[in-house]
Design a protein around this motif. Sequence first.
Motif: not given
Length: 151
Positions: A89-118
């Motif tokens: 699923y990670v690969i399929a969404t990446l190949e479809a154009g997703a900029e990243g893939y993050l699991t919901k087990s990560h906290g808000p800090e990782e989400l914010v970091t990913s958003i800023r990186q993208i």
Amino acid sequence: MGVVITVGAIDDDHMLLEMLKSWMTAVPDIQLTYTAATVDEYVQLGVSNQIVLLDLNLKDNSSPAENVARLTGLGCKVLVVSIITDHKYVIATLEAGAEGYLTKSHGPEELVTSIRQIAAGELTPSQELAFAVTRDNRPTRPQLSPRSVAC
């Protein structure tokens, strides 16, 4: 205040969307502007967010890869956020154009970091993404830099 990153979220978990709204109010450079339960509902809103957080499996049984392609076709950058870690699923969404893939087990800090990186045009090298790409043995697999694989 500098540039504000506008974010939309598509998830059929109403509680999660409410928590996202609450978390994002404390982040001055990120504004969660719209939420929806499906990609169809989001598109009907007629909004244009810089980044869209997209749940992998929505209750409308829509295709994750098609959802990513549809949103990127509208000019959105997509960060898939899911409880699922299966590399196909990670690969399929990446190949479809997703900029990243993050699991919901990560906290808000990782989400914010990913958003800023993208928003900065960088690949968000999550553990899920690195693991999936390193386990993909196809000759046409997406390639990560050695730094991204080390994350």
